[in-house]
Design a protein around this motif. Sequence first.
Motif, mmCIF file in Angstrom:
data_model
loop_
_atom_site.group_PDB
_atom_site.id
_atom_site.type_symbol
_atom_site.label_atom_id
_atom_site.label_comp_id
_atom_site.label_asym_id
_atom_site.label_seq_id
_atom_site.Cartn_x
_atom_site.Cartn_y
_atom_site.Cartn_z
ATOM 1 N N LYS A 185 0.362 -1.435 0.313
ATOM 2 C CA LYS A 185 -0.044 0.089 -0.157
ATOM 3 C C LYS A 185 0.694 1.575 0.214
ATOM 4 O O LYS A 185 1.499 1.335 1.373
ATOM 5 N N GLN A 193 -4.422 5.953 -1.756
ATOM 6 C CA GLN A 193 -5.027 5.368 -2.858
ATOM 7 C C GLN A 193 -4.837 4.414 -3.666
ATOM 8 O O GLN A 193 -5.013 3.474 -4.096
ATOM 9 N N ASP A 194 -2.774 4.202 -3.572
ATOM 10 C CA ASP A 194 -2.220 3.262 -4.447
ATOM 11 C C ASP A 194 -1.799 2.506 -3.581
ATOM 12 O O ASP A 194 -1.229 2.251 -2.106
ATOM 13 N N TYR A 236 -1.009 -2.389 -10.392
ATOM 14 C CA TYR A 236 -1.340 -1.342 -10.118
ATOM 15 C C TYR A 236 -2.957 -0.652 -10.225
ATOM 16 O O TYR A 236 -3.612 -0.750 -10.618
ATOM 17 N N ARG A 237 -3.545 -0.885 -8.485
ATOM 18 C CA ARG A 237 -4.869 -0.765 -8.344
ATOM 19 C C ARG A 237 -4.650 0.952 -7.995
ATOM 20 O O ARG A 237 -3.781 1.333 -6.589
ATOM 21 N N ARG A 238 -5.594 1.469 -7.899
ATOM 22 C CA ARG A 238 -5.718 3.189 -7.522
ATOM 23 C C ARG A 238 -6.752 3.452 -7.083
ATOM 24 O O ARG A 238 -8.408 2.699 -7.974
ATOM 25 N N LYS A 239 -8.116 3.224 -5.669
ATOM 26 C CA LYS A 239 -8.565 3.485 -5.482
ATOM 27 C C LYS A 239 -9.831 4.892 -6.314
ATOM 28 O O LYS A 239 -8.039 6.184 -6.212
ATOM 29 N N TYR A 269 -11.648 1.605 -8.070
ATOM 30 C CA TYR A 269 -10.851 1.218 -8.666
ATOM 31 C C TYR A 269 -10.312 1.097 -9.374
ATOM 32 O O TYR A 269 -11.302 0.655 -10.415
#
Length: 167
Positions: free
Chosen positions: A14, A18-19, A71-74, A100
């Motif tokens: 984390k 957000q990332d 890679y996930r971004r909320k 996301y």
Amino acid sequence: DKAESNIVYKKYWKATAQDLFSIHSVARFQWIQTPYGFKYGRQIGFGNDFVRGYELTSLNAGNFGLVKMDYRRKIWDLSQQVDRIKNWLNIPFDIPIEMYVNVFTDVSKTFLDYQSDRDNSQWGVLLHGYGMGIDFLMFRRFLCSTQYSINRHGEKGIYLHITFTKE
């Protein structure tokens, strides 16, 4: 009736609130080498052991390595909007929903396999898929993901994945 060895490595980072980064890798070796491998273990292309972009492909190969990176971004926490509906409907529990954007790449290769369909053009070739998608995480366990994937042959598609996570 199973005789296989699995090595699984999962790591999640984390970076910010957000990332999120993740890597999931699997190496599988089947000890029973017969032409009837489906009886003795899972093959690549089944369950969660698939390369995104090759969702419609399965190989008769029980020996493989697979690496999935994400890679996930909320981009939206829908919990606050749902709280209004929850209060209006008088629901006594929280309904956490998060959205996301996801960018991913997957790599896999089959190897050392007696039971493989050697006539299959995918056997023994480095399979590579990449793409992006939108993920909805509900109740911190139910993941609904819509992904646009491209594989090494340039084949493209939009796929829906529904998963109940353990973690």
